[in-house]
Design a protein around this motif. Structure first.
Motif, short mmCIF file in Angstrom:
data_model
loop_
_atom_site.label_atom_id
_atom_site.label_comp_id
_atom_site.label_asym_id
_atom_site.label_seq_id
_atom_site.Cartn_x
_atom_site.Cartn_y
_atom_site.Cartn_z
N TYR A 1 0.84 -1.20 0.00
CA TYR A 1 0.00 0.00 0.00
C TYR A 1 0.87 1.25 0.00
O TYR A 1 1.96 1.26 0.58
CB TYR A 1 -0.92 0.02 1.22
CG TYR A 1 -1.91 -1.12 1.25
CD1 TYR A 1 -2.93 -1.20 0.30
CD2 TYR A 1 -1.81 -2.12 2.20
CE1 TYR A 1 -3.83 -2.25 0.32
CE2 TYR A 1 -2.71 -3.18 2.23
CZ TYR A 1 -3.72 -3.24 1.28
OH TYR A 1 -4.60 -4.28 1.29
N GLY A 2 0.35 2.29 -0.60
CA GLY A 2 1.08 3.55 -0.63
C GLY A 2 0.88 4.24 -1.97
O GLY A 2 0.28 3.69 -2.90
N THR A 3 1.41 5.41 -2.07
CA THR A 3 1.34 6.18 -3.30
C THR A 3 2.75 6.47 -3.78
O THR A 3 3.61 6.84 -2.98
CB THR A 3 0.61 7.52 -3.06
OG1 THR A 3 -0.70 7.25 -2.56
CG2 THR A 3 0.50 8.31 -4.35
N ALA A 4 2.98 6.24 -5.05
CA ALA A 4 4.31 6.50 -5.60
C ALA A 4 4.70 7.95 -5.35
O ALA A 4 4.04 8.87 -5.84
CB ALA A 4 4.32 6.20 -7.09
N THR A 5 5.73 8.16 -4.57
CA THR A 5 6.15 9.51 -4.20
C THR A 5 7.39 9.92 -4.97
O THR A 5 8.33 9.13 -5.12
CB THR A 5 6.45 9.58 -2.68
OG1 THR A 5 7.42 8.58 -2.35
CG2 THR A 5 5.19 9.33 -1.88
N PRO A 6 7.42 11.12 -5.49
CA PRO A 6 8.56 11.55 -6.31
C PRO A 6 9.83 11.86 -5.53
O PRO A 6 10.90 11.91 -6.12
CB PRO A 6 8.02 12.81 -6.99
CG PRO A 6 6.98 13.34 -6.08
CD PRO A 6 6.35 12.15 -5.43
N THR A 7 9.72 12.05 -4.22
CA THR A 7 10.89 12.49 -3.45
C THR A 7 12.02 11.48 -3.46
O THR A 7 13.18 11.84 -3.29
CB THR A 7 10.48 12.80 -2.00
OG1 THR A 7 9.74 11.68 -1.48
CG2 THR A 7 9.61 14.04 -1.93
N GLY A 8 11.71 10.20 -3.65
CA GLY A 8 12.76 9.19 -3.64
C GLY A 8 13.75 9.35 -4.79
O GLY A 8 14.94 9.03 -4.63
N TYR A 9 13.30 9.85 -5.93
CA TYR A 9 14.21 10.04 -7.06
C TYR A 9 15.21 11.15 -6.78
O TYR A 9 16.39 11.05 -7.14
CB TYR A 9 13.41 10.35 -8.33
CG TYR A 9 12.56 9.19 -8.78
CD1 TYR A 9 13.08 8.16 -9.54
CD2 TYR A 9 11.22 9.11 -8.41
CE1 TYR A 9 12.32 7.08 -9.94
CE2 TYR A 9 10.43 8.04 -8.80
CZ TYR A 9 10.99 7.03 -9.56
OH TYR A 9 10.21 5.96 -9.93
N VAL A 10 14.73 12.18 -6.12
CA VAL A 10 15.63 13.28 -5.74
C VAL A 10 16.65 12.79 -4.72
O VAL A 10 17.85 13.06 -4.83
CB VAL A 10 14.82 14.47 -5.20
CG1 VAL A 10 15.74 15.58 -4.72
CG2 VAL A 10 13.86 14.99 -6.27
N TYR A 11 16.15 12.04 -3.72
CA TYR A 11 17.05 11.49 -2.70
C TYR A 11 18.11 10.61 -3.36
O TYR A 11 19.31 10.70 -3.04
CB TYR A 11 16.26 10.69 -1.67
CG TYR A 11 17.15 10.04 -0.63
CD1 TYR A 11 17.45 10.71 0.55
CD2 TYR A 11 17.69 8.78 -0.83
CE1 TYR A 11 18.28 10.14 1.50
CE2 TYR A 11 18.53 8.20 0.10
CZ TYR A 11 18.82 8.88 1.27
OH TYR A 11 19.66 8.31 2.20
N ALA A 12 17.69 9.72 -4.24
CA ALA A 12 18.62 8.79 -4.88
C ALA A 12 19.70 9.53 -5.65
O ALA A 12 20.89 9.21 -5.55
CB ALA A 12 17.85 7.84 -5.79
N ALA A 13 19.30 10.54 -6.44
CA ALA A 13 20.28 11.29 -7.21
C ALA A 13 21.24 12.04 -6.30
O ALA A 13 22.46 12.07 -6.54
CB ALA A 13 19.57 12.27 -8.14
N ASP A 14 20.72 12.64 -5.24
CA ASP A 14 21.55 13.45 -4.34
C ASP A 14 22.50 12.61 -3.50
O ASP A 14 23.45 13.14 -2.92
CB ASP A 14 20.67 14.29 -3.42
CG ASP A 14 19.98 15.43 -4.14
OD1 ASP A 14 20.36 15.72 -5.30
OD2 ASP A 14 19.06 16.04 -3.55
N ASN A 15 22.23 11.31 -3.42
CA ASN A 15 23.05 10.46 -2.55
C ASN A 15 23.82 9.38 -3.29
O ASN A 15 24.27 8.41 -2.69
CB ASN A 15 22.15 9.84 -1.46
CG ASN A 15 21.73 10.86 -0.42
OD1 ASN A 15 22.45 11.16 0.52
ND2 ASN A 15 20.54 11.43 -0.62
N GLY A 16 23.98 9.55 -4.60
CA GLY A 16 24.96 8.75 -5.32
C GLY A 16 24.44 7.69 -6.26
O GLY A 16 25.23 7.08 -7.00
N ALA A 17 23.14 7.40 -6.27
CA ALA A 17 22.62 6.39 -7.20
C ALA A 17 22.65 6.93 -8.63
O ALA A 17 22.41 8.10 -8.87
CB ALA A 17 21.20 6.01 -6.82
N VAL A 18 22.94 6.03 -9.59
CA VAL A 18 22.94 6.42 -11.00
C VAL A 18 21.97 5.57 -11.82
O VAL A 18 21.68 5.91 -12.98
CB VAL A 18 24.35 6.34 -11.62
CG1 VAL A 18 25.26 7.40 -11.01
CG2 VAL A 18 24.95 4.95 -11.47
#
Length: 332
Positions: free
Chosen positions: A126-143
């Motif tokens: 359950y939940g709603t796809a939240t956009p904040t995770g993409y920003v977090y991932a980019a800012d913390n090194g994921a490519v």
């Protein structure tokens, strides 16, 4: 059927993964202490030994040792079976004598690619796809962003806030505040499952041209009945047979909750095979040299395939699977 795989053993002769390549698993939370995943989890050293419930590293998120929970807007990860299964296919620890091996899980010497968990659903899904995770991932090194999820069929396009967040990941992953390359690849790549609606059109967001879209193959080269397909699809990968397929229950085996291993099928299972191969490509081309870009990754990934059209039941299906079956041995 012999050969109905991603030719990974030959791919490992080229590269097995590198720990400076980070894949963000946007899904349910990943069981970060699973014995087959723990060694390959991304760890935020700034939070690891800090004070609990405090933003020790000053990035605006509390407790984000292994990633980010978009539902609670902190780093408290609630593991879920789906996210844990997907993560194992990408980078379960290789050569450790237990469980399964991940596509980019390394040699067993601490050199597998790293999994960052970015939860958008709770452990029940359950939940709603939240956009904040993409920003977090980019800012913390994921490519690389691995996405085995989709909107309901009522969505005809990505919501604006999600589109902006995806653009942010594509434009900023691996890049510092002054535009300098800080990671093994300049820019990010987002990979999506095509969806399981038995449809001749892929779902949303997998129909968006900004993402790489993955369709699902059974163990006999044939498209799984459930797998969406269509002109927007990019590449084909093993996802297992569904309940309506004669080959059921031939499914994908990977890591499960509570230190277990489980079988699942779906385009959700096909997608992390492609994310794992993408991580191998970045490990091979980007980890030792600056200047490797997300566009170069997409070019190499989408030329690393074998044609399996002759196995499909209809020409329109063959034309809607993407370029072909992803093949890790063809990345060079």
């Amino acid at each position: 059927v012999e050969g109905a795989d991603i030719n990974l053993f030959k791919g490992w002769e080229i590269n097995t993964g590198r720990s400076d390549v980070i894949v963000a698993v946007v899904d349910m939370g990943v069981q970060y202490d699973h014995p087959d995943l723990a060694a390959n989890m991304w760890v935020n050293e700034g939070e690891l030994n800090g004070e609990p419930n405090k933003d020790n590293d000053g990035n605006g998120i509390k407790n984000d040792i292994y990633g980010y929970n978009g539902l609670t807007r902190d780093g408290n990860i609630e593991p879920g079976s789906h996210g844990t299964h997907v993560a194992g296919t990408v980078a379960a620890t290789n050569n450790n004598g237990i469980g399964v091996s991940g596509v980019a899980g390394g040699t067993g010497n601490g050199d597998g690619v790293r999994i960052m968990t970015c939860a958008i659903y709770d452990y029940m899904g359950y939940g709603t796809a939240t956009p904040t995770g993409y920003v977090y991932a980019a800012d913390n090194g994921a490519v690389i962003s691995q996405n085995s999820w989709g909107y309901s069929q009522m969505y005809s396009a990505i919501p604006e806030d999600m589109a902006v967040a995806m653009d942010y990941f594509i434009d900023n992953a691996g890049i510092g505040p002054d535009g300098e390359q800080t990671g093994p690849m300049k820019g990010g790549v987002i990979i999506f499952a095509a969806g399981n609606e038995f449809s001749p059109k892929v779902g949303c967001p997998s129909d968006d041209p900004r993402v790489i879209t993955v369709t699902s193959m059974m163990a006999d080269y044939v498209k799984a009945s459930y797998s969406n397909y269509g002109t927007e699809a990019d590449i084909f990968a093993p996802g297992g047979a569904g309940e309506r397929d004669a080959a059921f229950p031939q499914q994908v085996y990977s890591t499960g909750l509570d230190n277990t291993y489980t079988y699942h099928s779906g385009t959700s299972m096909a997608c992390p095979h492609v994310s794992g191969v993408a991580a191998l490509i970045v490990s091979h081309y980007g980890a030792n040299a600056s200047g490797f870009t997300n566009e170069e990754l997409k070019t190499i990934l989408l030329r690393s395939y074998r044609n399996v059209d002759m196995w499909q039941t209809r020409p329109d299906i063959a034309a809607g699977l993407g370029a072909g079956l992803v093949d890790a041995s063809l990345m060079e």
